[in-house]
Write an enzyme that holds these catalytic residues in place. Structure first.
Site, PDB file in Angstrom:
ATOM      1  N   GLU A 131       0.527  -0.841  -0.057  1.00  0.00           N
ATOM      2  CA  GLU A 131       0.088  -0.217   0.075  1.00  0.00           C
ATOM      3  C   GLU A 131       0.442   1.481  -0.133  1.00  0.00           C
ATOM      4  O   GLU A 131       2.079   0.828   0.595  1.00  0.00           O
ATOM      5  CB  GLU A 131      -1.180   0.179   1.344  1.00  0.00           C
ATOM      6  CG  GLU A 131      -2.173  -0.878   1.425  1.00  0.00           C
ATOM      7  CD  GLU A 131      -3.233  -1.142   2.608  1.00  0.00           C
ATOM      8  OE1 GLU A 131      -4.313  -0.999   2.383  1.00  0.00           O
ATOM      9  OE2 GLU A 131      -2.893  -0.466   3.850  1.00  0.00           O
ATOM     10  N   HIS A 261      -8.461  10.561   3.790  1.00  0.00           N
ATOM     11  CA  HIS A 261      -8.612   9.417   2.999  1.00  0.00           C
ATOM     12  C   HIS A 261      -8.153   9.779   1.563  1.00  0.00           C
ATOM     13  O   HIS A 261      -9.609  10.405   1.349  1.00  0.00           O
ATOM     14  CB  HIS A 261      -9.144   8.456   3.087  1.00  0.00           C
ATOM     15  CG  HIS A 261      -9.004   7.113   2.212  1.00  0.00           C
ATOM     16  ND1 HIS A 261      -8.564   6.918   1.240  1.00  0.00           N
ATOM     17  CD2 HIS A 261      -8.531   6.377   2.961  1.00  0.00           C
ATOM     18  CE1 HIS A 261      -7.693   5.806   1.307  1.00  0.00           C
ATOM     19  NE2 HIS A 261      -6.877   4.997   1.885  1.00  0.00           N
ATOM     20  N   HIS A 371     -10.220  10.690   7.824  1.00  0.00           N
ATOM     21  CA  HIS A 371     -10.423   8.859   7.471  1.00  0.00           C
ATOM     22  C   HIS A 371      -9.950   8.663   9.208  1.00  0.00           C
ATOM     23  O   HIS A 371     -10.167   7.463   9.911  1.00  0.00           O
ATOM     24  CB  HIS A 371      -9.072   8.286   6.568  1.00  0.00           C
ATOM     25  CG  HIS A 371      -8.715   6.980   6.679  1.00  0.00           C
ATOM     26  ND1 HIS A 371     -10.268   6.224   6.564  1.00  0.00           N
ATOM     27  CD2 HIS A 371      -7.973   6.155   6.278  1.00  0.00           C
ATOM     28  CE1 HIS A 371      -9.485   4.844   6.155  1.00  0.00           C
ATOM     29  NE2 HIS A 371      -8.385   4.817   6.349  1.00  0.00           N
ATOM     30  N   ARG A 406      -0.243   8.886   9.433  1.00  0.00           N
ATOM     31  CA  ARG A 406      -0.523   7.497   9.829  1.00  0.00           C
ATOM     32  C   ARG A 406      -0.308   7.043   8.406  1.00  0.00           C
ATOM     33  O   ARG A 406      -0.288   7.000   7.422  1.00  0.00           O
ATOM     34  CB  ARG A 406      -1.699   6.311  10.297  1.00  0.00           C
ATOM     35  CG  ARG A 406      -1.520   5.136  10.329  1.00  0.00           C
ATOM     36  CD  ARG A 406      -2.928   5.533  10.491  1.00  0.00           C
ATOM     37  NE  ARG A 406      -3.822   5.362   9.807  1.00  0.00           N
ATOM     38  CZ  ARG A 406      -4.322   4.138   8.894  1.00  0.00           C
ATOM     39  NH1 ARG A 406      -4.980   3.245   9.596  1.00  0.00           N
ATOM     40  NH2 ARG A 406      -5.308   4.732   7.932  1.00  0.00           N
TER      41      ARG A 406
HETATM   42  C1  FAD Z   1     -13.575   2.867   6.134  1.00  0.00           C
HETATM   43  C2  FAD Z   1     -11.992   2.147   6.624  1.00  0.00           C
HETATM   44  C3  FAD Z   1     -10.707   1.556   6.808  1.00  0.00           C
HETATM   45  C4  FAD Z   1      -9.600   0.897   7.175  1.00  0.00           C
HETATM   46  N1  FAD Z   1      -8.996   0.691   6.827  1.00  0.00           N
HETATM   47  C5  FAD Z   1      -8.060   0.235   7.570  1.00  0.00           C
HETATM   48  C6  FAD Z   1      -6.718  -0.613   6.852  1.00  0.00           C
HETATM   49  O1  FAD Z   1      -6.886  -1.467   5.889  1.00  0.00           O
HETATM   50  N2  FAD Z   1      -5.888  -1.317   7.628  1.00  0.00           N
HETATM   51  C7  FAD Z   1      -5.662  -0.809   9.235  1.00  0.00           C
HETATM   52  O2  FAD Z   1      -4.517  -1.007  10.263  1.00  0.00           O
HETATM   53  N3  FAD Z   1      -6.544   0.238   9.160  1.00  0.00           N
HETATM   54  C8  FAD Z   1      -7.796   0.456   8.582  1.00  0.00           C
HETATM   55  N4  FAD Z   1      -8.487   1.614   9.269  1.00  0.00           N
HETATM   56  C9  FAD Z   1      -8.601   2.620  10.365  1.00  0.00           C
HETATM   57  C10 FAD Z   1      -8.196   1.426  11.654  1.00  0.00           C
HETATM   58  O3  FAD Z   1      -9.904   0.797  11.587  1.00  0.00           O
HETATM   59  C11 FAD Z   1      -9.160   1.930  12.485  1.00  0.00           C
HETATM   60  O4  FAD Z   1      -7.559   3.252  12.874  1.00  0.00           O
HETATM   61  C12 FAD Z   1      -8.972   0.843  14.575  1.00  0.00           C
HETATM   62  O5  FAD Z   1      -9.443  -0.274  13.660  1.00  0.00           O
HETATM   63  C13 FAD Z   1      -9.540   1.518  15.841  1.00  0.00           C
HETATM   64  O6  FAD Z   1      -9.521   0.459  16.435  1.00  0.00           O
HETATM   65  P1  FAD Z   1     -10.165   0.577  17.927  1.00  0.00           P
HETATM   66  O7  FAD Z   1      -9.867  -0.623  18.791  1.00  0.00           O
HETATM   67  O8  FAD Z   1      -9.081   1.748  18.425  1.00  0.00           O
HETATM   68  O9  FAD Z   1     -11.598   1.366  17.523  1.00  0.00           O
HETATM   69  P2  FAD Z   1     -12.300   1.824  16.543  1.00  0.00           P
HETATM   70  O10 FAD Z   1     -12.906   0.063  15.500  1.00  0.00           O
HETATM   71  O11 FAD Z   1     -13.147   2.563  16.170  1.00  0.00           O
HETATM   72  O12 FAD Z   1     -13.863   0.146  17.906  1.00  0.00           O
HETATM   73  C14 FAD Z   1     -13.827   1.835  19.058  1.00  0.00           C
HETATM   74  C15 FAD Z   1     -15.214   0.833  20.407  1.00  0.00           C
HETATM   75  O13 FAD Z   1     -15.385   1.819  21.109  1.00  0.00           O
HETATM   76  C16 FAD Z   1     -17.348   2.194  21.265  1.00  0.00           C
HETATM   77  N5  FAD Z   1     -16.923   3.228  21.367  1.00  0.00           N
HETATM   78  C17 FAD Z   1     -16.887   4.440  20.938  1.00  0.00           C
HETATM   79  N6  FAD Z   1     -17.199   5.305  21.892  1.00  0.00           N
HETATM   80  C18 FAD Z   1     -17.813   4.457  23.490  1.00  0.00           C
HETATM   81  C19 FAD Z   1     -17.510   5.080  24.464  1.00  0.00           C
HETATM   82  N7  FAD Z   1     -18.658   6.778  24.665  1.00  0.00           N
HETATM   83  N8  FAD Z   1     -18.634   4.559  25.366  1.00  0.00           N
HETATM   84  C20 FAD Z   1     -17.930   2.786  24.798  1.00  0.00           C
HETATM   85  N9  FAD Z   1     -18.190   2.241  23.806  1.00  0.00           N
HETATM   86  C21 FAD Z   1     -17.676   3.419  23.133  1.00  0.00           C
HETATM   87  C22 FAD Z   1     -17.515   1.817  19.851  1.00  0.00           C
HETATM   88  O14 FAD Z   1     -18.577   1.599  19.977  1.00  0.00           O
HETATM   89  C23 FAD Z   1     -16.336   0.635  19.725  1.00  0.00           C
HETATM   90  O15 FAD Z   1     -16.537  -0.304  19.804  1.00  0.00           O
HETATM   91  C24 FAD Z   1      -9.770   1.955   8.658  1.00  0.00           C
HETATM   92  C25 FAD Z   1     -10.654   3.200   9.054  1.00  0.00           C
HETATM   93  C26 FAD Z   1     -11.790   3.139   8.201  1.00  0.00           C
HETATM   94  C27 FAD Z   1     -13.110   4.043   8.733  1.00  0.00           C
END
Ligand code: FAD
Length: 567
Positions: A131, A261, A371, A406
């Site tokens: 990528e 993005h 993004h 990033r």
């Molecule tokens: C369309 C898209 C494509 C992507 N593609 C890639 C990729 O190919 N490779 C890569 O490395 N990254 C990618 N990313 C980025 C990556 O997906 C995210 O940065 C990563 O998944 C974040 O993980 P996380 O566990 O920190 O948060 P998230 O997966 O966003 O999870 C957050 C959690 O917290 C919960 N939450 C939020 N607020 C509260 C609250 N107040 N109280 C209780 N729970 C709460 C939510 O409901 C969720 O369960 C992509 C992102 C998107 C949107």
């Protein structure tokens, strides 16, 4: 002199009507929260995982391209480190990056051991692609372009298998409102974090606002996408964790670095909320960007052409749109063929079909949209924030691995690696008798509640201020618009009696937008995801991180911190 915002120190909410407790409270069930909870389970007495909607939620579920790790014989963690530092434009924390790239391969293999099914090559090994910004094939993917959904499935399945064990409890539909803190320290500084207040849409004794007390809290609440009018992030991404940490007195860092993005489906200026992402992997397989006249413009901008770092591609697109007067540019993947495109990118093909596009036949209109947030709650490499008892991980954290921008597919990896590190640190500290049980006290000052009707005003301000292209005029106007947003919906009786879910989220959006606008205004240079058209040069004097926290008067105070140079 730029006036700093004064975000309230707590949300307006009813007093907790019920209380529960665990050794560790984990907030969020994306890759970061699930990994932390699974690794903590059985190694500490009790873990409580709370999540805003259902277990399978957050940006993790939507991740397409994959997860980066030096898994190939021809690749090395050092090469991965160098690409990460280059994308980060001088602001990465070299030690955090070193840990990411050296521990990453083992964490990905553990994920496979847990049941995650990555796409394989003809020899049965994990298939790796490339990528933007990577100089090696190191992106593992699943289901073609459904990597996040597979990782989420595997982690949730592992959790479901143990969900009824004593020692772990899960509460869904639990919106965390605020971090609960103990008495301030001897110097009047913020007290230790000892739990969360949360609103649960539940049954019986666990309904409405309650308190979940813990010796440590792990914030894993994901990104801030909904701060902007248009984003690739799902609706849960309202910056709740970053805002709650800020209110509690934790330091946040690098907030100005927002990744837009480059290739998000353009559906017109009226499109709002989560938009369809067309992964970088489509360009990795050979798709090209062309302008409205069919001219391929990226080779004249960067040696990696369409695979240049994201900020370079996003800026080039915005400049091209300005030069041609068009609202979008176009992604041309037609030469890759229908069979390949639909097999390799089934999720994207299905999403585009809903809007009448087919990568095999059409030039697909694309434009940049919000993004990823590189900034967030400042942590060290153990995941510890500046507040005792508070950890942060994943997109809501700022470990320093991303710097000013990033590198593609490093964020799922960051969630895995640092959740693992946090679990180990929490276990060590609990074993050592650290992290004492603390009683919460109420933080002083007026609470805040922003009416849900102000959400679009907040999003408009963020999009025109700290959006893709920034300037003092635009940022000052955004700061003014945000200052005009009412923050006393509770006092005005707008939401009396009803759960204020939309208002709580809107308050978080407002506070994050205010802090982000402020630090973006202060950084008078262009670097990584921060593009100032009035300060287009990168300045060595700005090779510092901006760290912000509420001071004793409740004002957002910003200091600059030098960044270590890589060895
Ligand atoms: C369309 C898209 C494509 C992507 N593609 C890639 C990729 O190919 N490779 C890569 O490395 N990254 C990618 N990313 C980025 C990556 O997906 C995210 O940065 C990563 O998944 C974040 O993980 P996380 O566990 O920190 O948060 P998230 O997966 O966003 O999870 C957050 C959690 O917290 C919960 N939450 C939020 N607020 C509260 C609250 N107040 N109280 C209780 N729970 C709460 C939510 O409901 C969720 O369960 C992509 C992102 C998107 C949107």
């Amino acid at each position: 002199m730029v006036a700093a915002p004064r975000p309230a120190r707590r949300l307006a909410a009813p007093e907790p009507g019920w209380t529960t407790s665990a050794d560790v409270v984990v907030v969020g069930s994306g890759v970061a929260g699930l990994t932390a909870a699974l690794r903590l389970r059985r190694r500490v007495g009790s873990v409580l995982l709370v999540t805003k909607t259902v277990l399978q939620s957050g940006s993790t579920l939507w991740a397409q391209g994959g997860i980066a790790a030096a898994l190939a014989d021809t690749d090395t963690p050092q090469a991965h480190l160098e690409d990460t530092l280059t994308a980060g434009a001088g602001l990465c924390d070299p030690e955090a990056v070193r840990l990411l790239v050296t521990e990453g391969p083992a964490r990905v293999r553990e994920l496979v051991g847990l049941g995650a099914r990555f796409d394989t090559d003809p020899d049965g090994g994990i298939a790796l692609t490339r990528e933007g910004g990577h100089h090696a094939d190191r992106i593992a993917h699943a289901g073609g372009d459904a990597t996040g959904a597979e990782i989420s499935r595997a982690l949730v399945a592992a959790l479901e298998a143990v969900r009824h064990d004593p020692g772990i409890e899960v509460i869904e539909h639990a919106l965390v409102l605020d971090l609960l803190t103990g008495a301030p320290d001897a110097d009047g500084g913020p007290g230790p974090v000892c739990g969360v207040s949360l609103h649960v849409i539940g049954e019986g004794s666990r309904d409405g606002v309650g308190a979940a007390l813990g010796r440590a809290v792990v914030l894993a609440t994901g990104g801030i996408g909904q701060v902007f009018l248009s984003t690739t992030n799902p609706q849960e991404a309202t910056g709740d964790g970053t805002a709650a940490a800020l209110r509690a007195g934790a330091a946040v860092a690098d907030l100005e670095f927002v990744q837009f993005h480059p290739t998000v489906l353009w559906l017109g200026s009226g499109a709002r909320g989560q938009q369809t992402l067309i992964s970088e992997a489509v360009r990795g397989e050979g798709a090209r960007l062309v302008d409205a006249s069919g001219h391929r413009f990226m080779p004249e901008v960067h040696e990696l052409a369409e695979l240049a770092p994201r900020d370079v591609v996003a800026k080039a697109i915005v400049r091209r749109m300005a030069a041609t007067g068009a609202d979008s540019v176009f992604l041309d993947a037609r030469h890759l063929g229908r069979a390949f495109l639909h097999r390799r990118f089934p999720t994207i093909a299905a999403a585009l079909a809903e809007h009448g596009y087919d990568l095999a036949d059409d030039l697909v209109p694309v434009a940049p949209a919000q993004h990823y947030h590189s900034g967030g709650v400042l942590t060290d490499v153990r995941g510890r924030s500046t507040l005792p008892g508070l950890y942060a991980v994943g997109e809501t954290a700022c470990t320093g691995v991303h710097g000013a921008n990033r590198l593609a597919s490093n964020s799922l990896l960051e969630g895995l690696v640092f959740a693992h590190r946090i679990a180990d640190d929490v276990v060590d500290r609990l074993d050592a008798g650290e992290l004492p049980v603390t009683d919460p006290v109420e933080r002083p000052g007026e609470p805040a509640l922003v009416p849900a009707a102000s959400r679009v005003a907040v999003q408009r301000a963020a999009t025109s201020g700290p959006g893709v292209i920034r300037s003092e005029a635009g940022l000052a106007a955004a700061a003014g618009a945000l200052a005009a947003v009412p923050t006393d919906a509770h006092a005005r009786g707008d939401v009396l009696g009803a759960p204020a879910l939309a208002e709580w989220e809107t308050t978080n959006l407002h506070q994050v937008a205010g802090a982000l606008t402020h630090v973006a205004r202060l950084r008078t240079e262009t670097r990584g995801g921060h593009f100032r058209e009035d300060h287009p040069q990168t300045r060595d004097a700005w090779r510092v991180r901006q760290v912000a926290a509420l001071d004793g008067d409740g004002v957002l105070a910003v200091r600059t911190v030098p960044v270590a140079r890589p060895d």
